[in-house]
Enzyme design. Structure first.
Site, PDB file in Angstrom:
ATOM      1  N   GLU A   1      56.454  15.354  20.582  1.00  0.00           N
ATOM      2  CA  GLU A   1      56.272  14.129  19.799  1.00  0.00           C
ATOM      3  C   GLU A   1      55.103  13.296  20.310  1.00  0.00           C
ATOM      4  OE1 GLU A   1      60.035  12.186  20.112  1.00  0.00           O
ATOM      5  OE2 GLU A   1      59.656  11.463  22.119  1.00  0.00           O
TER       6      GLU A   1
ATOM      7  N   CYS B   1       8.202  -4.892   6.276  1.00  0.00           N
ATOM      8  CA  CYS B   1       8.396  -4.406   7.655  1.00  0.00           C
ATOM      9  C   CYS B   1       8.383  -2.874   7.681  1.00  0.00           C
ATOM     10  CB  CYS B   1       9.723  -4.928   8.192  1.00  0.00           C
ATOM     11  SG  CYS B   1      10.199  -4.175   9.752  1.00  0.00           S
TER      12      CYS B   1
ATOM     13  N   LYS C   1      52.849  10.415  21.960  1.00  0.00           N
ATOM     14  CA  LYS C   1      53.000   9.436  23.039  1.00  0.00           C
ATOM     15  C   LYS C   1      52.307   8.165  22.559  1.00  0.00           C
ATOM     16  CE  LYS C   1      52.531   8.838  28.031  1.00  0.00           C
ATOM     17  NZ  LYS C   1      52.118   7.462  28.033  1.00  0.00           N
TER      18      LYS C   1
ATOM     19  N   CYS D   1       7.928  -5.465  13.361  1.00  0.00           N
ATOM     20  CA  CYS D   1       6.837  -6.140  12.640  1.00  0.00           C
ATOM     21  C   CYS D   1       6.566  -7.540  13.178  1.00  0.00           C
ATOM     22  CB  CYS D   1       7.150  -6.205  11.147  1.00  0.00           C
ATOM     23  SG  CYS D   1       8.455  -7.383  10.760  1.00  0.00           S
TER      24      CYS D   1
ATOM     25  N   CYS E   1      15.779  -8.840   9.374  1.00  0.00           N
ATOM     26  CA  CYS E   1      14.341  -9.004   9.377  1.00  0.00           C
ATOM     27  C   CYS E   1      13.999  -9.252   7.912  1.00  0.00           C
ATOM     28  CB  CYS E   1      13.664  -7.716   9.863  1.00  0.00           C
ATOM     29  SG  CYS E   1      11.913  -7.678   9.455  1.00  0.00           S
TER      30      CYS E   1
ATOM     31  N   TYR F   1      62.890   6.388  20.907  1.00  0.00           N
ATOM     32  CA  TYR F   1      62.866   7.769  21.394  1.00  0.00           C
ATOM     33  C   TYR F   1      63.906   8.075  22.471  1.00  0.00           C
ATOM     34  CZ  TYR F   1      59.556   5.527  24.667  1.00  0.00           C
ATOM     35  OH  TYR F   1      58.947   4.685  25.548  1.00  0.00           O
TER      36      TYR F   1
ATOM     37  N   CYS G   1      11.369  -9.722  14.891  1.00  0.00           N
ATOM     38  CA  CYS G   1      11.623  -8.299  14.654  1.00  0.00           C
ATOM     39  C   CYS G   1      10.848  -7.487  15.692  1.00  0.00           C
ATOM     40  CB  CYS G   1      11.175  -7.923  13.247  1.00  0.00           C
ATOM     41  SG  CYS G   1      11.161  -6.137  12.954  1.00  0.00           S
TER      42      CYS G   1
ATOM     43  N   LYS H   1      48.348  14.311  28.421  1.00  0.00           N
ATOM     44  CA  LYS H   1      47.376  13.271  28.081  1.00  0.00           C
ATOM     45  C   LYS H   1      46.272  13.874  27.225  1.00  0.00           C
ATOM     46  CE  LYS H   1      48.623   9.442  30.219  1.00  0.00           C
ATOM     47  NZ  LYS H   1      47.897   8.190  30.291  1.00  0.00           N
TER      48      LYS H   1
ATOM     49  N   ASP I   1      50.846   4.574  22.270  1.00  0.00           N
ATOM     50  CA  ASP I   1      50.207   3.722  23.265  1.00  0.00           C
ATOM     51  C   ASP I   1      50.642   2.275  23.065  1.00  0.00           C
ATOM     52  OD1 ASP I   1      48.687   3.042  25.373  1.00  0.00           O
ATOM     53  OD2 ASP I   1      46.753   3.276  24.374  1.00  0.00           O
TER      54      ASP I   1
HETATM   55  S1  IVH Z   1      60.072   9.171  27.008  1.00  0.00           S
HETATM   56  C1  IVH Z   1      62.739   9.000  30.622  1.00  0.00           C
HETATM   57  N1  IVH Z   1      58.705   9.350  24.760  1.00  0.00           N
HETATM   58  O1  IVH Z   1      55.008   6.478  27.932  1.00  0.00           O
HETATM   59  C2  IVH Z   1      61.917   9.078  29.414  1.00  0.00           C
HETATM   60  N2  IVH Z   1      57.936   7.823  26.415  1.00  0.00           N
HETATM   61  O2  IVH Z   1      53.803   7.129  30.510  1.00  0.00           O
HETATM   62  C3  IVH Z   1      60.757   8.208  29.458  1.00  0.00           C
HETATM   63  N3  IVH Z   1      55.948   6.566  25.751  1.00  0.00           N
HETATM   64  O3  IVH Z   1      57.279   4.669  29.875  1.00  0.00           O
HETATM   65  C4  IVH Z   1      60.015   7.957  28.267  1.00  0.00           C
HETATM   66  N4  IVH Z   1      55.724   7.446  23.758  1.00  0.00           N
HETATM   67  O4  IVH Z   1      56.538   3.685  27.590  1.00  0.00           O
HETATM   68  C5  IVH Z   1      58.795   8.762  25.964  1.00  0.00           C
HETATM   69  N5  IVH Z   1      57.635   9.583  22.727  1.00  0.00           N
HETATM   70  C6  IVH Z   1      57.721   9.002  23.915  1.00  0.00           C
HETATM   71  C7  IVH Z   1      56.795   8.020  24.339  1.00  0.00           C
HETATM   72  C8  IVH Z   1      56.935   7.457  25.605  1.00  0.00           C
HETATM   73  C9  IVH Z   1      55.235   6.574  24.619  1.00  0.00           C
HETATM   74  C10 IVH Z   1      55.625   5.717  26.926  1.00  0.00           C
HETATM   75  C11 IVH Z   1      56.817   5.057  27.563  1.00  0.00           C
HETATM   76  C12 IVH Z   1      56.819   5.602  28.962  1.00  0.00           C
HETATM   77  C13 IVH Z   1      55.383   5.935  29.167  1.00  0.00           C
HETATM   78  C14 IVH Z   1      55.152   6.918  30.296  1.00  0.00           C
END
Ligand code: IVH
Length: 676
Positions: free
Chosen positions: A113, A430, A115, A410, A425, A224, A407, A313, A117
């Site tokens: 899934e 020009c 991650k 020119c 400009c 999640y 500019c 990452k 931000d």
């Molecule tokens: S699971 C014990 N699932 O990423 C399980 N975290 O770098 C811990 N995060 O602290 C988290 N998307 O704030 C999980 N689909 C996702 C996530 C997620 C973002 C964040 C979360 C966590 C951090 C770790």
């Protein structure tokens, strides 16, 4: 440096960045640079047991709370995730998990899934009613943000199908991309500082002291994790957990999927990398979790993260580098755009040595100055930009940068018109503007004149052979003999290539003329509606405005262009030179050049939104599916393309063609160049 000293310095530096990130919601360096520091420290601690320390930042999660909000002790620790940075590391993680479970890596079930931000949040429910919400803090104790969380629209205050028992629902608070843009617009209008990215904006919004302010911020929550404190449910897998959360009214990631086996899991993680910009929110990675809760029990936890999950990452889209100088470039409309000259740095897979600074206001509000260390971002379809300077305590900065008043080409005056944020400009003669106008006129997306590129245009102007685009059509081969590197044969080839442009459809000419706000889509609408330039030029403002897809802004711009003395003379001279100025019948009905053909598009194409590009393919009889297969006719590769689509096309031997060929493809069904 001795390992112990190095570890001390790294810990200090990481601790400083932690405070900026978690407490001040104002990160001092990009996440990717932070990850490098943490990795360095962990490697050091792994290789030199003597420097290990149970209090090391590498063993902890986040930072202790700031005292602004009440404290909440988490019923179960809120942990972080360990990271891997490429497919190889991900594979070894998957295989290690398989070894611990004593299973074949290719039969293990993973959930993959996004991650998100944002920032982690834990929401407590007692008998179906929201009782308390807390940030992660140091993992044990977080901040009480209950009142602010009650204002988040997609957090249920009461669970549907009220279950008895105590639960904590955990997930990420974030700002969707659109909401972030809207919020920054409001900040700008209110004269407030803009947020550097959606994560900071979300963090700043959630930690508002006044819930009323929080309520006006369009935060979202994505769930999640479900902590069942009284074991009242019987759930065996993560996907069942997600289904349960949805039934209770939570939003979960639509993209979460089960992958069977390490290879499929890696493939699914790659999918996110290729599609990260199609999601409605920012992600900084992909999270992979064991699906079976029983298997999770076997793996267990370290002090800071579960062993049954990992974050892959994604390549950083932000890096730091030194800003060497700020210069100004002049576009074809005269717009003066400040840009940064940078020490080259690799961002999102390509080397960046220049980045836009947009306009005067942007430079002032970001307060970037020559010599600064700056954060550079290259995300999705956008050209690289300078986000902000990185504070360097103790370094003397140069004075604030001032927008030039003249500019650079020119030396005419640079002016800001009305309440626009752009500077222009205003000298119509020009040379910089003229050069850009001619280059655009001859480009593939416009009249597509073979052999008339940037260098040749520069020569023609420098030699005084042309002073306007219309002059091109009066050039004779003999006039070109003085141009360096152009023999007799090429000179006459250039003249006939220019001449051939006279028969291009009106829609192409409208693009080529560079009428403000008129891109390929508007040009086509206008050309097919009015069919001749004469009719278009006679149209009233009202008649222009009622054309499908033409708003008041485009209408006014076209109306003005047609009445401008200089434009009229240009058109007259084009007619005299034998220009057609009509939209041919096949263009009116839409050619069938792509009949039954599947054209896949990746990345952005100048002048077209994604929808418009796909609609253009369909208008020419083709289809535009979302993925490459054996049946794909060709893949059009725009700016910031998806790596997965491109490699799939190369693998299957499907032609990959540059975005500059797109208009030609629509009209003829063929292309002149491919990318390999
Ligand atoms: S699971 C014990 N699932 O990423 C399980 N975290 O770098 C811990 N995060 O602290 C988290 N998307 O704030 C999980 N689909 C996702 C996530 C997620 C973002 C964040 C979360 C966590 C951090 C770790």
């Amino acid at each position: 440096m001795k390992p112990l000293e190095l570890a001390r310095r790294l810990r200090e530096e990481i601790a400083r960045h932690n405070v900026a990130y978690y407490l001040e919601d104002a990160p001092s360096i990009p996440d990717a640079d932070y990850d490098v520091l943490v990795r360095e420290l962990r490697d050091l601690e792994r290789d030199h047991p003597e420097v290990r320390d149970v209090n090391s930042v590498s063993q902890r999660v986040g930072v202790a709370v700031s005292g602004t909000f009440g404290e909440v002790q988490h019923a179960e620790a809120m942990l972080s995730l360990d990271n891997v940075f490429d497919a190889l590391e991900l594979r070894s993680w998957g295989e290690r998990v398989a070894r611990v479970l004593g299973a074949d890596p290719e039969v293990i079930e993973f959930a993959v899934e996004p991650k998100i931000d944002g920032l982690a949040l834990s929401i407590g429910y007692q008998d179906g009613v929201l009782t308390r919400a807390a940030t992660r803090g140091d993992g044990r104790i977080g901040e009480d943000v209950t009142e602010n969380v009650r204002t988040i629209a997609n957090v249920p205050r009461r669970l549907t199908a009220t279950p008895g028992g105590r639960f904590e629902v955990r997930g990420e608070v974030y700002l969707a991309n659109d909401d972030f843009v809207a919020l920054n617009r409001l900040q700008r209008e209110a004269g407030e500082k803009e947020f550097a990215n959606p994560r900071n904006a979300a963090a700043g919004s959630l930690r508002q002291k006044d819930p009323q302010v929080s309520a006006r911020r369009p935060l979202s929550f994505l769930a999640y994790q479900l902590v069942d404190l009284e074991s009242s449910l019987s759930i065996d897998s993560y996907l069942e957990t997600i289904a349960q959360l949805r039934r209770w009214g939570f939003t979960t990631a639509r993209e979460t999927q089960r992958s069977v086996g390490v290879t499929a899991m890696i493939g699914r993680a790659d999918w996110f990398e290729a599609h990260r910009h199609e999601l409605t929110y920012q992600i900084d990675g992909v999270v992979i979790k064991l699906d079976s809760l029983a298997q999770r029990q076997v793996l267990g936890f370290t002090s800071r993260a579960p062993r049954w999950a990992i974050a892959r990452k994604l390549p950083p889209e932000e890096r730091t580098t030194r800003l060497v100088a700020i210069e100004v470039s002049i576009g074809r409309t005269g717009r003066a755009t400040p840009f940064a000259i940078l020490e080259p740095v690799v961002v999102a897979g390509s080397t960046v040595s220049m980045a836009t600074l947009h306009n005067q206001d942007q430079v002032s509000s970001k307060d970037v100055r020559p010599g600064d260390l700056v954060i550079v971002r290259k995300a999705g379809d956008v050209i690289p930009e300078v986000v902000a300077p990185v504070p360097e305590p103790g370094r003397r900065r140069s004075g604030a940068w001032r927008f030039p008043t003249k500019c650079p080409v020119c030396e005419g005056p640079l002016e800001r018109i009305g309440d626009e944020s752009d500077t222009y400009c205003v000298n119509r003669a020009c040379p910089a503007q003229l050069t850009q106008q001619v280059i655009h006129f001859a480009s593939r997306a416009a009249l597509d004149i073979e052999g008339l590129g940037e260098q040749r245009v520069g020569q023609l102007l420098a030699e005084g052979l042309i002073g306007d685009v219309a002059d091109l059509f009066y050039l004779r081969a003999a006039d070109l003999s003085s141009l360096e590197g152009l023999g007799e044969v090429s000179a006459s080839a250039l003249v006939s290539a220019i001449s051939a442009a006279k028969n291009r459809p009106l829609s192409r000419l409208l693009v080529a003329l560079g009428i403000r706000h008129v891109g390929p889509v508007a040009a086509r609408q206008l050309a097919t509606t009015f069919t001749t330039y004469e009719a278009l030029a006679r149209a009233s403002l009202e008649e222009l405005e009622v054309v499908d897809g033409i708003g008041p802004v485009i209408a006014a711009s076209v109306y003005e262009y047609c009445r401008d003395e200089e434009s009229r003379r240009r058109i007259e001279r084009l007619v005299e030179a034998g220009f057609d100025l009509q939209e041919p019948r096949e263009a009116l009905t839409g050619s069938r050049s792509l009949a039954q053909r599947a054209v896949v598009i990746t990345g952005s194409i100048e002048g077209f939104s994604r929808d418009e590009a796909e609609a253009a393919v369909v208008a020419h009889g083709g289809t535009s599916p979302g993925s490459v297969s054996k049946k794909t006719y060709c893949l059009v590769v725009g700016e910031s393309p998806g790596a997965a689509k491109v490699s799939r096309a190369l693998e299957l031997g499907v032609a990959t063609i540059p975005a500059s060929e797109f208009v030609h493809l629509l009209e003829t069904g063929s292309w002149n160049a491919t990318i390999s």
